[in-house]
Enzyme design. Structure first.
Site, PDB file in Angstrom:
ATOM      1  CD  GLU A 186      -2.672   1.243   2.705  1.00 22.46           C
ATOM      2  OE1 GLU A 186      -3.593   2.160   2.553  1.00 22.46           O
ATOM      3  OE2 GLU A 186      -2.278   0.459   3.580  1.00 22.46           O
ATOM      4  CE  LYS A 227      -8.101   2.856   3.396  1.00 23.41           C
ATOM      5  NZ  LYS A 227      -6.415   2.568   3.801  1.00 23.41           N
ATOM      6  CB  CYS A 250      -5.461  -0.879   4.455  1.00 20.90           C
ATOM      7  SG  CYS A 250      -4.558  -1.234   5.629  1.00 20.90           S
TER       8      CYS A 250
END
Length: 348
Positions: A48, A130, A164
Site C-alpha cells: 500500500e 481508497k 487495507c
C-alpha cells in the site's frame, strides 16, 4: 477437446521503501520487478502507498508535529501520469508483466491513497483511490470515489484491488465480486499495529478468497529497525511500527499457495491454477447462483467526484409548463438539480 489449464505465476513483494532519496523507492520497485520476472512472474503486487512510502509518521505523531513530514511526503508524491508511472509502465512492458503498485498520489493540493494497475503492455489499466482513509490516515489523504471500484481485464485475467481496511467494507468487496474478479490484489502497509494486524489480515484475505471465489495476492511493506527509529525515537511508540506483515497468496479455496512472509524482505511466488475458480464457483457463486438479487442488491454511484458542475447540467430534465404552480417557488426558478442520483445496480 478441453482447453488446456491456464496457470498464472504471481509474486507478492514485501520490501522496505527508501525514506532518504526521493527516487530511491522507485528504484527498489524497478529492481523488484526485474527479480520477479527472473522467477517467471507474470503478476507483481507491491504494498500500500509504497511510493514514496506509507505515512507511518501519522500513526505515532500528534497532528501538531505532522506538518514537516506531511509536506515532505507531498513533495515526493506521485503525479499520475508522470515520471513514476512512465518508469513502471516501461518495466511492465519490458517484462510483459502486470504490475499493481500503491502510491501516494498528489493531485494539486491533495494527497490520495492510490492503486495503479499496469497491464503487461505497459498500459495503465486502472487508477483508483481508497474510498475512505482509515483513522490516522484521514490527516493525510482525501477520500476516493466509486469510479475506481472497477475490475479490469488484463493479460493475467480480471484483476481487482482494494487497500487495507477497505476489505472491511463488505459492499466495496461485493462491488468487485459482482464484476467477477479472478485475481484480487490486496495491499497493506505492514510494520504497523503489531502481530494482531497480521492475524486479522490473514482472516480477511482468506475470507475474501472464499467468498469471491478468486485468488488473493496480498503485499505488505516492511521497515528496518533504523527506519522505525527515524520515524520516532520513542521506544514505546516504536512498538506500534512493528509486526503487521503478512505477504501471502491465497487460492479460491482459502488455502495458502506458499508459506506467507511475516518478517523481513522478500517475495512470495506461487502458480495460480485458474481452473480452481470454476471449481469453487460450481458450489458457491455469491454473485451468481448463490445470490438473491430480488432480496439483496448493491447500488453504486460510480460517477467520479467533482467539485464543480457545468451550469447546463444543473437544469431540470423535465421542463415546467407556463402555468406551473409556483406556490412553493416564489422566485419562479427551477431547483438547482431535480435529478435523483444515478445509481447502478451491481448484483448477479
Amino acid at each position: 477437446m478441453a482447453s488446456p489449464p491456464r496457470i498464472v505465476r504471481a509474486a507478492a513483494i514485501q520490501i522496505a521503501p527508501d525514506f532518504d532519496r526521493p527516487d530511491g523507492t522507485l528504484e527498489r520497485v524497478c529492481d523488484a520487478i526485474d527479480e520477479a520476472a527472473a522467477k517467471g512472474a507474470q503478476l507483481a503486487v507491491f504494498p500500500e502507498t509504497f511510493v514514496p512510502y506509507y505515512p507511518y509518521f501519522s500513526f505515532v505523531l500528534p497532528p501538531v508535529l505532522q506538518g514537516a513530514p506531511h509536506l515532505r511526503l507531498a513533495e515526493r508524491a506521485v503525479v499520475v501520469p508522470g515520471p513514476v508511472t512512465q518508469a513502471v509502465a516501461e518495466r511492465a512492458r519490458h517484462h510483459g508483466m502486470v504490475v499493481v503498485l500503491g502510491v501516494n498520489e498528489r493531485d494539486h493540493g491533495s494527497l490520495y491513497n492510490t492503486q495503479l494497475v499496469f497491464d503487461a503492455d505497459g498500459t495503465l489499466a486502472l487508477k483508483r483511490r481508497k474510498i475512505t482513509p482509515t483513522y490516522h490516515e484521514r490527516m493525510v489523504w482525501g477520500q476516493g470515489d466509486g469510479a475506481g471500484l472497477k475490475v479490469v481485464d488484463t493479460a493475467v485475467g480480471r484483476v481487482g484491488a482494494l487497500a487495507c481496511w477497505e476489505h472491511y467494507n463488505p459492499l466495496a468487496r461485493y462491488a468487485l465480486m459482482a464484476q467477477h474478479e479472478e485475481i484480487h490484489c490486496a495491499q497493506f502497509p505492514g510494520s504497523l499495529v503489531g502481530p494482531i494486524f497480521a492475524e486479522q489480515m490473514e482472516v480477511t484475505i482468506r475470507h475474501h478468497a472464499l467468498e469471491s471465489g478468486c485468488f488473493v495476492v496480498n503485499a505488505t511493506g516492511w521497515l528496518s529497525d533504523e527506519q522505525i527509529r527515524s520515524v520516532t525515537p520513542d521506544a514505546n511508540l516504536q512498538k506500534a511500527l512493528r509486526g503487521g506483515c503478512h505477504t501471502a497468496i491465497v487460492s479460491p479455496e482459502g488455502k495458502h499457495l506458499a508459506p506467507p512472509l511475516t518478517e523481513g524482505e522478500g517475495m512470495v511466488v506461487a502458480d495460480l491454477d485458474m481452473a480452481l475458480i470454476a471449481k469453487r464457483k460450481r458450489m458457491m457463486d455469491s454473485v451468481g447462483h448463490y445470490a438473491r438479487p430480488e432480496l439483496l442488491s448493491l447500488a453504486i454511484n460510480d460517477r467520479p467526484a467533482q467539485t464543480t458542475v457545468p451550469m447546463h447540467l444543473t437544469q431540470p430534465l423535465v421542463q415546467r409548463s407556463p402555468d406551473h404552480d409556483h406556490h412553493n417557488d416564489p422566485a419562479g426558478q427551477p431547483a438547482a438539480d431535480d435529478r435523483a442520483p444515478v445509481l447502478r445496480v451491481a448484483a448477479g
